[in-house]
Motif scaffolding. Structure first.
Motif, PDB file in Angstrom:
ATOM      1  N   CYS A 193       6.654 115.972  76.287  1.00 19.29           N
ATOM      2  CA  CYS A 193       5.536 116.899  76.973  1.00 19.29           C
ATOM      3  C   CYS A 193       5.458 116.879  78.272  1.00 19.29           C
ATOM      4  N   ALA A 194       5.583 117.918  79.069  1.00 17.99           N
ATOM      5  CA  ALA A 194       5.670 118.320  80.159  1.00 17.99           C
ATOM      6  C   ALA A 194       4.129 117.820  81.030  1.00 17.99           C
ATOM      7  N   VAL A 195       3.906 117.469  81.995  1.00 16.60           N
ATOM      8  CA  VAL A 195       2.732 116.840  82.611  1.00 16.60           C
ATOM      9  C   VAL A 195       2.686 117.421  84.120  1.00 16.60           C
ATOM     10  N   PHE A 196       1.602 117.998  84.374  1.00 19.95           N
ATOM     11  CA  PHE A 196       1.194 118.114  85.786  1.00 19.95           C
ATOM     12  C   PHE A 196      -0.024 117.348  86.158  1.00 19.95           C
ATOM     13  N   ILE A 247      -8.233  94.211  73.324  1.00 21.14           N
ATOM     14  CA  ILE A 247      -7.940  94.492  71.922  1.00 21.14           C
ATOM     15  C   ILE A 247      -6.692  95.082  71.915  1.00 21.14           C
ATOM     16  N   PRO A 248      -5.447  94.663  71.997  1.00 24.34           N
ATOM     17  CA  PRO A 248      -4.421  95.538  71.975  1.00 24.34           C
ATOM     18  C   PRO A 248      -4.108  96.455  70.843  1.00 24.34           C
ATOM     19  N   GLU A 249      -4.605  95.906  69.539  1.00 18.31           N
ATOM     20  CA  GLU A 249      -4.090  96.714  68.660  1.00 18.31           C
ATOM     21  C   GLU A 249      -4.929  97.964  68.513  1.00 18.31           C
ATOM     22  N   PHE A 250      -5.852  98.262  69.522  1.00 17.62           N
ATOM     23  CA  PHE A 250      -6.418  99.712  69.504  1.00 17.62           C
ATOM     24  C   PHE A 250      -5.721 100.788  69.902  1.00 17.62           C
ATOM     25  N   LYS A 251      -4.873 100.551  70.743  1.00 18.11           N
ATOM     26  CA  LYS A 251      -3.721 101.699  71.274  1.00 18.11           C
ATOM     27  C   LYS A 251      -4.434 102.914  71.465  1.00 18.11           C
ATOM     28  N   MET A 252      -5.330 102.910  72.338  1.00 20.61           N
ATOM     29  CA  MET A 252      -6.084 103.997  72.645  1.00 20.61           C
ATOM     30  C   MET A 252      -5.290 104.856  73.647  1.00 20.61           C
ATOM     31  N   LEU A 253      -4.483 104.181  74.550  1.00 22.04           N
ATOM     32  CA  LEU A 253      -3.667 105.101  75.321  1.00 22.04           C
ATOM     33  C   LEU A 253      -2.804 106.008  74.606  1.00 22.04           C
ATOM     34  N   ASP A 254      -2.091 105.372  73.560  1.00 23.72           N
ATOM     35  CA  ASP A 254      -1.459 106.189  72.626  1.00 23.72           C
ATOM     36  C   ASP A 254      -2.185 107.365  71.870  1.00 23.72           C
ATOM     37  N   ALA A 255      -3.441 107.181  71.638  1.00 21.33           N
ATOM     38  CA  ALA A 255      -4.256 107.955  70.866  1.00 21.33           C
ATOM     39  C   ALA A 255      -4.464 109.136  71.842  1.00 21.33           C
ATOM     40  N   VAL A 256      -4.610 109.012  73.155  1.00 20.04           N
ATOM     41  CA  VAL A 256      -4.953 110.110  74.360  1.00 20.04           C
ATOM     42  C   VAL A 256      -3.650 110.654  74.248  1.00 20.04           C
ATOM     43  N   ALA A 278      -4.702 107.319  83.914  1.00 22.43           N
ATOM     44  CA  ALA A 278      -3.573 108.376  83.853  1.00 22.43           C
ATOM     45  C   ALA A 278      -2.208 107.978  84.188  1.00 22.43           C
ATOM     46  N   ASP A 279      -2.068 107.084  84.967  1.00 20.40           N
ATOM     47  CA  ASP A 279      -0.801 106.305  85.426  1.00 20.40           C
ATOM     48  C   ASP A 279       0.032 105.892  84.121  1.00 20.40           C
ATOM     49  N   LEU A 280      -0.898 105.302  82.935  1.00 18.98           N
ATOM     50  CA  LEU A 280      -0.318 104.963  82.011  1.00 18.98           C
ATOM     51  C   LEU A 280       0.030 105.674  80.858  1.00 18.98           C
ATOM     52  N   VAL A 281      -0.987 106.863  80.758  1.00 19.46           N
ATOM     53  CA  VAL A 281      -0.689 108.001  79.880  1.00 19.46           C
ATOM     54  C   VAL A 281       0.340 108.833  79.897  1.00 19.46           C
TER      55      VAL A 281
END
Length: 335
Positions: A28-31, A314-323, A16-19
């Protein structure tokens, strides 16, 4: 005006810290609700009248607040024990406070008509290992021969029928419940998937204390961690057999085994997607084995499994970005 993303997790959640900054970068506003500080550091109000219903959550240390009508997407990440303003609650008072807090919070959140990654009802419905194996088998996966029982005699008969090694696997927590008790009450910190030895079989009467989960040991060519984020598949190939520390249980991160991106056969891709979607999940991580003969074997479904360690390897996965992409897109389209 685009709606906001609500993240429900705990204060130690690095995912969550990274997303969160990725969402901010997407305007995008986040709470965020950290359950290990709730309700101590938060104030909620759910108001019903004849003509109106309103729900609000306020973070007391910062003064930030959110009207739940503004929520367009929820990321239900990780649970935690609640924290209360009074530290000297009796055992019964704490038990009652926990029950009331659960009712108040989830009565507030469950009705949200928005995008969920994933809804708590779906998360809970998809977590039971015995049901997962039955569902996976019905969808065409091979699953290991398995038994869940508190009968030592049944385990002995099962081992004879398997005619090979057995493994013991925890159904709930590989930490053996250590995460649910105070430090001074911990007697063990965890147990990996373990091959059952002859010595263990001689102590099998202990099984009568609590239902236990045993499976046939399936030899591996390699393992797969298949992470599905909003329909996108990220398949990681784990060379777990390259190191004896990960040969039986690949979760020993002290062994620097190779993780690499791989492409699944179309049939296995579809099977994984259908399995996850059958629960109504928008995120999940599946563990599979590929045998030396090339057969795919389902092990388990992790509806809120970790993925950051896979992306780090596997840095190319970019899963944080996908979320972040999916949460921000879903919030933006709910005006």
């Amino acid at each position: 005006m685009a709606k906001k993303v609500l993240i429900v997790t705990n204060s130690f959640d690095l995912h969550a810290d990274l997303v969160m900054p990725l969402l901010t970068a997407r305007d995008c506003a986040v709470f965020r609700i950290n359950l290990d500080a709730f309700p101590r550091d938060y104030q909620i109000c759910q108001l019903f009248t004849q003509n109106k219903m309103s729900s609000e959550i306020r973070h007391l240390p910062t003064g930030a607040s959110i009207d739940l009508a503004e929520v367009g997407a929820v990321w239900a990440r990780k649970p935690a024990d609640f924290a209360f303003a009074s530290e000297d609650l009796t055992v019964q008072e704490r038990a009652y406070a926990k029950m009331e807090t659960e009712h108040a919070l989830f009565g507030l959140l469950y009705p949200l008509d928005c995008y969920w990654m994933s809804h708590p009802v779906a998360l809970r419905g998809s977590m039971w290992k015995g049901e997962q194996l039955q569902r996976a088998r019905s969808m065409g996966f091979r699953v290991p021969a398995s038994i869940v029982t508190n009968s030592p005699e049944r385990v002995r008969a099962f081992k004879d029928s398997v005619q090979g090694d057995l493994v013991f696997k925890c159904l709930s927590s590989p930490m053996l419940g250590a995460e649910a008790v105070a430090d001074e009450d911990r007697i063990a910190t965890g147990l990996a998937t373990t091959i059952v030895t002859d010595e263990m079989m001689e102590s099998l009467d202990a099984v009568s204390e609590v239902p236990c989960h045993f499976q046939e040991y399936i030899h591996k060519q390699y393992e797969l961690r298949v992470t599905i984020i909003a329909g996108r598949i990220f398949a990681a190939k784990l060379h777990s057999q390259d190191d004896p520390r990960t040969a039986v249980d690949s979760r020993d991160m002290s062994a620097e085994i190779l993780y690499e991106a791989t492409e699944l056969p179309d049939e296995i891709k579809e099977r994984c997607l259908v399995f996850v979607q059958s629960y109504g999940l928008n995120y999940s991580a599946l563990d599979l084995i590929v045998t030396p003969e090339g057969e795919y074997v389902f092990l388990e479904n992790n509806p809120n499994g970790q993925f950051l360690y896979v992306e780090q390897l596997i840095p190319e996965f970019k899963m944080l970005d996908a979320v972040a992409d999916r949460l921000s897109e879903e919030a933006a389209c709910r005006i």
